[in-house]
Design a protein around this motif. Structure first.
Motif, PDB file in Angstrom:
ATOM      1  N   GLU A  57     -39.878  11.104  35.564  1.00  0.00           N
ATOM      2  CA  GLU A  57     -39.530  11.488  36.993  1.00  0.00           C
ATOM      3  C   GLU A  57     -38.266  12.353  37.076  1.00  0.00           C
ATOM      4  N   ASP A  58     -37.394  12.391  35.865  1.00  0.00           N
ATOM      5  CA  ASP A  58     -36.150  13.109  35.996  1.00  0.00           C
ATOM      6  C   ASP A  58     -35.907  14.264  34.768  1.00  0.00           C
ATOM      7  N   LEU A  59     -37.020  14.478  33.933  1.00  0.00           N
ATOM      8  CA  LEU A  59     -36.672  15.193  32.958  1.00  0.00           C
ATOM      9  C   LEU A  59     -35.717  14.854  31.785  1.00  0.00           C
ATOM     10  N   ILE A  60     -35.500  13.384  31.891  1.00  0.00           N
ATOM     11  CA  ILE A  60     -34.665  12.918  30.960  1.00  0.00           C
ATOM     12  C   ILE A  60     -35.125  11.633  30.479  1.00  0.00           C
ATOM     13  N   ASN A  61     -35.699  10.729  31.107  1.00  0.00           N
ATOM     14  CA  ASN A  61     -36.363   9.349  30.719  1.00  0.00           C
ATOM     15  C   ASN A  61     -38.025   9.836  30.539  1.00  0.00           C
ATOM     16  N   TRP A  62     -38.596   9.404  29.569  1.00  0.00           N
ATOM     17  CA  TRP A  62     -40.034   9.771  29.205  1.00  0.00           C
ATOM     18  C   TRP A  62     -40.970   8.507  29.012  1.00  0.00           C
ATOM     19  N   THR A  63     -41.995   8.816  29.459  1.00  0.00           N
ATOM     20  CA  THR A  63     -43.119   7.530  29.240  1.00  0.00           C
ATOM     21  C   THR A  63     -44.166   8.382  28.496  1.00  0.00           C
ATOM     22  N   PRO A  64     -44.702   7.645  27.335  1.00  0.00           N
ATOM     23  CA  PRO A  64     -45.807   8.347  26.617  1.00  0.00           C
ATOM     24  C   PRO A  64     -47.251   8.078  27.172  1.00  0.00           C
ATOM     25  N   LEU A  65     -48.252   8.956  27.448  1.00  0.00           N
ATOM     26  CA  LEU A  65     -49.526   8.409  27.646  1.00  0.00           C
ATOM     27  C   LEU A  65     -50.330   9.137  26.652  1.00  0.00           C
ATOM     28  N   GLU A  66     -51.791   8.522  26.745  1.00  0.00           N
ATOM     29  CA  GLU A  66     -52.601   8.974  25.889  1.00  0.00           C
ATOM     30  C   GLU A  66     -52.754  10.711  25.458  1.00  0.00           C
ATOM     31  N   PRO A  67     -52.911  11.097  24.264  1.00  0.00           N
ATOM     32  CA  PRO A  67     -53.141  12.819  24.159  1.00  0.00           C
ATOM     33  C   PRO A  67     -54.184  13.239  25.177  1.00  0.00           C
ATOM     34  N   ALA A  68     -53.674  14.144  25.767  1.00  0.00           N
ATOM     35  CA  ALA A  68     -54.443  14.914  27.140  1.00  0.00           C
ATOM     36  C   ALA A  68     -55.782  15.452  26.525  1.00  0.00           C
ATOM     37  N   ILE A  69     -55.450  16.454  25.230  1.00  0.00           N
ATOM     38  CA  ILE A  69     -56.494  17.129  24.723  1.00  0.00           C
ATOM     39  C   ILE A  69     -56.321  16.813  23.268  1.00  0.00           C
ATOM     40  N   GLU A  70     -57.654  16.629  22.883  1.00  0.00           N
ATOM     41  CA  GLU A  70     -57.926  16.463  21.490  1.00  0.00           C
ATOM     42  C   GLU A  70     -59.049  17.219  20.859  1.00  0.00           C
ATOM     43  N   PRO A  71     -59.165  17.415  19.675  1.00  0.00           N
ATOM     44  CA  PRO A  71     -60.176  18.306  19.036  1.00  0.00           C
ATOM     45  C   PRO A  71     -61.406  17.398  19.179  1.00  0.00           C
ATOM     46  N   SER A  72     -62.618  18.024  19.729  1.00  0.00           N
ATOM     47  CA  SER A  72     -63.814  17.032  19.935  1.00  0.00           C
ATOM     48  C   SER A  72     -65.292  17.826  19.874  1.00  0.00           C
ATOM     49  N   LYS A  73     -64.950  19.182  20.499  1.00  0.00           N
ATOM     50  CA  LYS A  73     -65.984  20.149  20.749  1.00  0.00           C
ATOM     51  C   LYS A  73     -65.975  21.121  19.821  1.00  0.00           C
ATOM     52  N   PRO A  74     -67.427  21.848  19.858  1.00  0.00           N
ATOM     53  CA  PRO A  74     -67.276  22.953  19.016  1.00  0.00           C
ATOM     54  C   PRO A  74     -66.203  24.170  19.273  1.00  0.00           C
ATOM     55  N   PHE A  75     -65.986  23.983  20.491  1.00  0.00           N
ATOM     56  CA  PHE A  75     -64.874  25.217  20.868  1.00  0.00           C
ATOM     57  C   PHE A  75     -63.455  24.598  20.801  1.00  0.00           C
ATOM     58  N   ASP A  76     -63.307  23.486  19.999  1.00  0.00           N
ATOM     59  CA  ASP A  76     -61.763  23.327  19.580  1.00  0.00           C
ATOM     60  C   ASP A  76     -61.722  22.129  18.520  1.00  0.00           C
ATOM     61  N   GLN A  77     -62.888  22.110  17.648  1.00  0.00           N
ATOM     62  CA  GLN A  77     -62.857  21.142  16.676  1.00  0.00           C
ATOM     63  C   GLN A  77     -61.927  21.369  15.601  1.00  0.00           C
ATOM     64  N   PHE A  78     -61.525  22.428  15.328  1.00  0.00           N
ATOM     65  CA  PHE A  78     -60.271  22.417  14.325  1.00  0.00           C
ATOM     66  C   PHE A  78     -58.525  22.362  14.947  1.00  0.00           C
ATOM     67  N   GLY A  79     -58.706  22.336  16.186  1.00  0.00           N
ATOM     68  CA  GLY A  79     -57.238  22.298  16.727  1.00  0.00           C
ATOM     69  C   GLY A  79     -57.386  22.843  18.141  1.00  0.00           C
ATOM     70  N   CYS A  80     -56.332  22.082  18.613  1.00  0.00           N
ATOM     71  CA  CYS A  80     -56.135  22.429  20.190  1.00  0.00           C
ATOM     72  C   CYS A  80     -54.653  22.949  20.252  1.00  0.00           C
ATOM     73  N   TRP A  81     -54.545  24.192  20.250  1.00  0.00           N
ATOM     74  CA  TRP A  81     -53.296  24.943  20.074  1.00  0.00           C
ATOM     75  C   TRP A  81     -52.679  25.336  21.384  1.00  0.00           C
ATOM     76  N   SER A  82     -51.773  26.152  21.509  1.00  0.00           N
ATOM     77  CA  SER A  82     -50.825  26.132  22.511  1.00  0.00           C
ATOM     78  C   SER A  82     -51.512  26.751  23.909  1.00  0.00           C
ATOM     79  N   GLY A  83     -50.888  26.421  25.097  1.00  0.00           N
ATOM     80  CA  GLY A  83     -51.332  26.917  26.502  1.00  0.00           C
ATOM     81  C   GLY A  83     -50.374  26.491  27.472  1.00  0.00           C
ATOM     82  N   SER A  84     -51.001  26.797  28.632  1.00  0.00           N
ATOM     83  CA  SER A  84     -49.990  26.737  29.845  1.00  0.00           C
ATOM     84  C   SER A  84     -51.110  26.014  31.094  1.00  0.00           C
TER      85      SER A  84
END
Ligand code: DQQ
Length: 542
Positions: A57-84
């Motif tokens: 809520e303040d850019l200073i205290n952080w709570t982790p969630l589950e990974p949002a994007i993980e390799p699983s499909k043919p279009f990203d199975q060797f890695g999910c690299w940077s983006g926006s």
């Protein structure tokens, strides 16, 4: 193991364990800040890359969630690299990211994908869906292994546009794509920008800055009293470079302003350890904020032993300097909520050789803000013109810092802080200025953050980072703020004109055995007009 614990940071962003690199898709959504980042769930070296996700809520205290994007499909199975991320009208966030579909050609076959939240009414955006019509953009034969890191999109003539980093031989290229619906993208017949002799454009960032104030602007603002910033991370030198210029919406290209240096010798967000940065517009505070990654400067053996590697630097507000010639970067104001015990000094004169200790706070985890004054520039030492012949322009400042460290007496300077100092000065990380007598005002004030004396462990990478501060010193004054956090020292000169981040690994100057001094080793008297130093509390950190 005591030392390994001691090097963990207290208030810098990091997960509980393992490797991290680039910050990804920072955004503000329904009252929550989101930070995704490149993460190896299986270890403390780069690999197995997923998008880890934390919220705040303040850019200073952080709570982790589950990974949002993980390799699983043919279009990203060797890695999910940077983006926006782009927040589409009606408050609909979309992530664009690079998927690795094959290990060959090295470092991987690269496509662009999109992901959307499962439930946009969840402010935590906990679950992300990778629709089956991915990938949305494929590379050409030539750039399949150098085609990555899509930016936040903007709108031009009713269509979405965004850019993807690439190269053609040694030419850095930022390919431009256009879409009516964010799913069907076509390559525009010319790039947004390209630069010769710099190699791969990693993590491009393209955004407007106001020429009338410090407020930030949403990426969709493309006209008005603005300039544009184009930033790239150049993998051959490992720094984040930018130019300021104009987004020409007739030709749909970016044109750096006259006088901008569009090369390795150009402007940097940070003259130290800071890479793969990404900015976002924060509508709740009307500001633009930059996140950047600081890698370890130690050996891979050490990362493996300590079980973690990499931190994110403190997020920085960015705006255009009134000169229009550079940006200013400053730690977000929320950081100040961590300030605890405070000590102050005022009007302390430092003669040549003086060191004044700052006591009473936790100096290994501190925020220090100081203003120095001096009677005149008369005693400034001569700038040695041979340096310009000896050193390439892109390493000039760093090279001068390397040969002219704190121990070489000067005229006006060296003066500044000795952070993370051991009892008998066996170890110290100095952050300091030297002022030169030179007709070239861009090279008058040198700022250094020198890791060379920072540790007795000679295995570590200990660069003498440096940058010039574009300041005329007409008021005989210069300010310095350093954020010290066990193994990182992030320093901001002159209100954010020049910034340097160093990673350091003291063996003695750890925790309560670390000291902080203010020093002068020039013949001219330097006065601490005012110094404030605070112990920094531990936020909730993942
Ligand atoms: N890191 C990512 C790439 C990017 C690089 C992979 C920059 O997408 O180009 O982890 O550090």
């Amino acid at each position: 193991t005591e030392i390994q614990e001691a090097h963990r940071t207290g208030y810098h962003f990091q997960p509980k364990q393992n490797w991290i690199n680039d910050p990804n898709a920072p955004m503000f959504y329904k009252g929550i800040y989101h930070l995704f980042y490149q993460y190896n769930p299986k270890g403390s070296i780069w690999g197995n890359i997923v998008w880890a996700h934390s919220v705040s809520e303040d850019l200073i205290n952080w709570t982790p969630l589950e990974p949002a994007i993980e390799p699983s499909k043919p279009f990203d199975q060797f890695g999910c690299w940077s983006g926006s991320a782009t927040v589409l009208p009606d408050d609909k966030p979309v992530i664009l990211y690079t998927g690795i579909t094959a290990e060959q050609p090295e470092p991987g076959y690269q496509v662009q994908n999109y992901a959307i939240p499962e439930d946009t009414s969840d402010p935590y955006l906990t679950k992300w869906i990778k629709p089956d019509d991915n990938p949305i953009i494929k590379p050409t034969q030539e750039n399949a292994s150098a085609f990555r890191d899509p930016t936040t999109a903007w709108m031009l003539n009713g269509q979405w546009e965004m850019t993807v980093g690439s190269k053609q031989d040694m030419v850095g290229v930022s390919y431009l794509y256009r879409s009516p619906d964010f799913i069907n993208w076509t390559l525009v017949d010319h790039p947004l920008h390209e630069t010769e002799n710099v190699g791969m454009f990693e993590c491009p960032d393209f955004y407007p800055v106001s020429i009338t104030g410090e407020n930030g602007l949403d990426t969709t603002v493309i006209e008005g009293e603005i300039k544009h910033v184009f930033k790239v991370s150049l993998d051959m030198t490992r720094y984040d470079y930018y130019t300021i210029g104009k987004y020409d919406i007739e030709q749909d290209i970016y044109i750096p302003d006259e006088g901008m240096i569009d090369s390795w010798a150009g402007l940097r967000y940070d003259w130290g350890n800071f890479y793969a940065s990404k900015s976002f517009f924060d509508p709740s505070k009307n500001r633009r904020v930059i996140w950047g990654w600081a890698n370890e400067s130690s050996t891979i053996d050490e990362y493996v032993k300590k079980g973690w590697a990499g931190i994110q630097c403190i997020p920085r507000t960015v705006w255009l300097d009134p000169s229009g010639k550079q940006l200013l970067l400053w730690p977000v104001a929320e950081l100040e909520t961590l300030r605890d015990v405070n000590v102050q000094l005022s009007n302390v004169e430092l003669n040549q050789g003086d060191k004044v200790e700052v006591e009473g706070i936790t100096v290994a985890q501190a925020d220090v803000d100081v203003v120095f004054t001096f009677p005149s520039l008369d005693k400034a030492e001569a700038y040695d013109n041979a340096w310009d012949e000896t050193y390439p322009p892109e390493t000039l400042a760093e090279n001068i810092c390397g040969v002219m460290g704190t121990t070489k007496q000067g005229g006006l300077g060296p003066f500044g802080l000795l952070t993370l100092t051991s009892n008998d000065f066996e170890e110290y990380t100095p952050v300091f200025f030297r002022v030169f007598n030179t007709p070239n005002t861009n090279r008058r004030v040198l700022m250094c953050s020198d890791a060379m004396p920072s540790t007795l462990n000679e295995q570590e990478y200990r660069p003498s980072f440096g940058g010039f501060v574009d300041l005329d010193l007409a008021d005989n004054k210069i300010s310095l703020r350093s954020l010290i956090d066990h193994s990182v020292v992030e320093s901001f000169a002159a209100g954010g004109k020049t910034v340097i981040t160093s990673r350091v690994y003291p063996t003695l100057a750890i925790n309560e055995n670390a000291h902080l001094h203010v020093f002068n080793n020039g013949t001219e008297i330097v006065t601490i007009e005012r110094l404030d130093a605070w112990s920094m509390k531990n936020p909730m950190m993942n």
